[in-house]
Design an enzyme around this catalytic site. Structure first.
Site, PDB file in Angstrom:
ATOM      1  CE  LYS A 176      14.057  29.889  24.824  1.00 44.41           C
ATOM      2  NZ  LYS A 176      13.454  29.464  26.082  1.00 44.41           N
ATOM      3  CG  ASP A 192      11.039  31.410  28.340  1.00 44.32           C
ATOM      4  OD1 ASP A 192       9.991  30.894  27.920  1.00 44.32           O
ATOM      5  OD2 ASP A 192      12.114  31.352  27.735  1.00 44.32           O
TER       6      ASP A 192
HETATM    7  P1  NAD Z   1      19.087  23.770  30.575  1.00 43.08           P
HETATM    8  O1  NAD Z   1      19.815  22.605  30.022  1.00 43.08           O
HETATM    9  O2  NAD Z   1      19.343  25.129  30.049  1.00 43.08           O
HETATM   10  O3  NAD Z   1      19.347  23.841  32.175  1.00 43.08           O
HETATM   11  C1  NAD Z   1      19.249  22.705  32.971  1.00 43.08           C
HETATM   12  C2  NAD Z   1      19.406  23.079  34.446  1.00 43.08           C
HETATM   13  O4  NAD Z   1      19.105  21.915  35.207  1.00 43.08           O
HETATM   14  C3  NAD Z   1      20.811  23.489  34.849  1.00 43.08           C
HETATM   15  O5  NAD Z   1      20.740  24.465  35.854  1.00 43.08           O
HETATM   16  C4  NAD Z   1      21.399  22.189  35.406  1.00 43.08           C
HETATM   17  O6  NAD Z   1      22.413  22.428  36.352  1.00 43.08           O
HETATM   18  C5  NAD Z   1      20.186  21.598  36.069  1.00 43.08           C
HETATM   19  N1  NAD Z   1      20.235  20.140  36.207  1.00 43.08           N
HETATM   20  C6  NAD Z   1      20.258  19.223  35.223  1.00 43.08           C
HETATM   21  N2  NAD Z   1      20.249  17.991  35.742  1.00 43.08           N
HETATM   22  C7  NAD Z   1      20.217  18.133  37.084  1.00 43.08           C
HETATM   23  C8  NAD Z   1      20.185  17.226  38.173  1.00 43.08           C
HETATM   24  N3  NAD Z   1      20.188  15.904  37.974  1.00 43.08           N
HETATM   25  N4  NAD Z   1      20.138  17.732  39.417  1.00 43.08           N
HETATM   26  C9  NAD Z   1      20.124  19.063  39.619  1.00 43.08           C
HETATM   27  N5  NAD Z   1      20.157  19.974  38.634  1.00 43.08           N
HETATM   28  C10 NAD Z   1      20.202  19.503  37.385  1.00 43.08           C
HETATM   29  O7  NAD Z   1      17.554  23.383  30.448  1.00 43.08           O
HETATM   30  P2  NAD Z   1      16.314  24.394  30.512  1.00 43.08           P
HETATM   31  O8  NAD Z   1      16.054  24.940  29.169  1.00 43.08           O
HETATM   32  O9  NAD Z   1      16.542  25.317  31.656  1.00 43.08           O
HETATM   33  O10 NAD Z   1      15.126  23.388  30.845  1.00 43.08           O
HETATM   34  C11 NAD Z   1      14.965  22.832  32.134  1.00 43.08           C
HETATM   35  C12 NAD Z   1      13.560  22.260  32.255  1.00 43.08           C
HETATM   36  O11 NAD Z   1      12.617  23.316  32.165  1.00 43.08           O
HETATM   37  C13 NAD Z   1      13.175  21.263  31.168  1.00 43.08           C
HETATM   38  O12 NAD Z   1      12.447  20.231  31.775  1.00 43.08           O
HETATM   39  C14 NAD Z   1      12.294  22.065  30.248  1.00 43.08           C
HETATM   40  O13 NAD Z   1      11.339  21.263  29.591  1.00 43.08           O
HETATM   41  C15 NAD Z   1      11.612  22.980  31.232  1.00 43.08           C
HETATM   42  N6  NAD Z   1      11.144  24.249  30.666  1.00 43.08           N
HETATM   43  C16 NAD Z   1       9.881  24.628  30.955  1.00 43.08           C
HETATM   44  C17 NAD Z   1       9.405  25.838  30.499  1.00 43.08           C
HETATM   45  C18 NAD Z   1       7.993  26.241  30.820  1.00 43.08           C
HETATM   46  O14 NAD Z   1       7.498  27.190  30.207  1.00 43.08           O
HETATM   47  N7  NAD Z   1       7.344  25.591  31.762  1.00 43.08           N
HETATM   48  C19 NAD Z   1      10.222  26.683  29.743  1.00 43.08           C
HETATM   49  C20 NAD Z   1      11.533  26.274  29.471  1.00 43.08           C
HETATM   50  C21 NAD Z   1      11.978  25.042  29.937  1.00 43.08           C
END
Ligand code: NAD
Length: 292
Positions: free
Chosen positions: A75, A111
């Site tokens: 991305k 997104d």
């Molecule tokens: P990423 O790895 O890019 O980011 C993760 C984020 O979560 C970071 O800000 C990190 O600091 C935080 N984090 C991780 N563990 C943590 C904890 N224990 N406590 C507090 N903060 C914590 O991941 P991403 O791509 O942003 O995905 C995050 C979630 O969003 C996933 O569950 C993914 O499936 C979901 N998601 C959903 C959609 C949608 O359309 N609904 C789209 C993208 C991602």
């Protein structure tokens, strides 16, 4: 299989460049929608990581595809290979949708647009609202940027003390400086500062979880430890959609708050990409009925 029957010499290609890719719902979503609307397009996935990305984009150009999606880990890496960026992509530094506009590859990030569109579907306009957003990764960043683009009044970003914290600071800098003309006030705080979190939620209309907390391997956990931070007139949203009812959604429902999970965001980011490629609206209710 019904798609294969209608592929012919004029079928246009739409694709997805990502890895791992096998679990993606996008092919089913888009191919069902192409079928339903009788569009002569096919959506295929390609297992492409950072190493193959530049060649893959060149290939997409050579094949003159209609457009494609990009997911992790590409991305952010794809930006230099594109010709133009829409504001959604420029300010979030990430692209999930590429549109071929007369041979020019234009990058978008749907997104965040999916997030705000899903709020609209629930009768909520982000304009003028204050939001507390947890996280600064691939999901939270476009939510922050798109909310700013659509007129959120103030956004307070909380991030854990990990590798993503600098991105939280950068998102706040971008909103306050690069997007200054929009007059959005952005603040950044450590998630560990529970008193500040409480104070920001108390003055917010929306609390958004943009982290994977609540989903495997963090299922059953919530970014909110103290449920007294929630209240009935708060809108609580989650990016998590597996499970449909995360711990945060349960906490929100328990206090009578509006609880909106991540399913709609996922569906609408696809629907908005579909619209960018085809100029037509995805038959969202039909897709929901078939897939969810
Ligand atoms: P990423 O790895 O890019 O980011 C993760 C984020 O979560 C970071 O800000 C990190 O600091 C935080 N984090 C991780 N563990 C943590 C904890 N224990 N406590 C507090 N903060 C914590 O991941 P991403 O791509 O942003 O995905 C995050 C979630 O969003 C996933 O569950 C993914 O499936 C979901 N998601 C959903 C959609 C949608 O359309 N609904 C789209 C993208 C991602």
């Amino acid at each position: 299989m019904e798609n294969l029957g209608r592929i012919n010499g004029k079928t246009e290609l739409v694709g997805l460049l990502a890895t791992p890719i096998g679990h993606s719902l996008s092919p089913a979503m888009h191919n069902l929608a192409f079928d339903k609307l009788g569009l002569n397009c096919a959506y295929l996935t390609f297992e492409v990581g950072n190493e193959e990305l530049e060649d893959a984009v060149k290939g997409m150009r050579a094949l003159n595809v209609k457009g494609f999606n990009v997911s992790m880990p590409n991305k952010m890496k794809i930006l230099p290979y594109l010709d133009e960026l829409a504001d959604s992509a420029k300010f979030s530094g990430a692209v999930n949708t590429v549109v071929n506009v007369d041979g020019k590859f234009v990058g978008h990030s749907t997104d965040g647009m999916g997030y705000t569109r899903n709020l609209k579907e629930h009768g909520i306009d982000i304009k003028g609202k204050k939001m507390t957003l947890i996280g600064s990764g691939g999901a939270a960043t476009p939510i922050a940027i798109q909310s700013a683009l659509e007129g959120v009044a103030e956004i307070s970003i909380f991030a854990r003390d990990d590798a993503f914290f600098p991105q939280a600071e950068e998102n706040v800098r971008i909103i306050n400086e690069d997007m200054k003309h929009l007059n959005v006030k952005a603040n950044v705080y450590p998630l560990e500062n529970v008193e500040q979190l409480k104070a920001e939620i108390a003055t917010s209309d929306i609390l958004a979880n943009g982290t994977g907390v609540g989903m495997k391997p963090l299922e059953g956990l919530s970014v909110i430890q103290d449920e007294s931070m929630l209240r009935p007139d708060l809108i609580v949203t989650d990016v998590v959609y597996i499970p449909r009812k995360s711990k945060l959604m349960e906490q929100a429902e328990a206090v009578g708050a509006t609880a909106i999970n991540g399913l709609g965001m996922m569906l609408w980011q696809g629907a908005l990409a579909f619209e960018l490629w085809t100029g037509q609206q995805m038959p969202v209710d039909f897709i929901k009925e078939q897939l969810f």
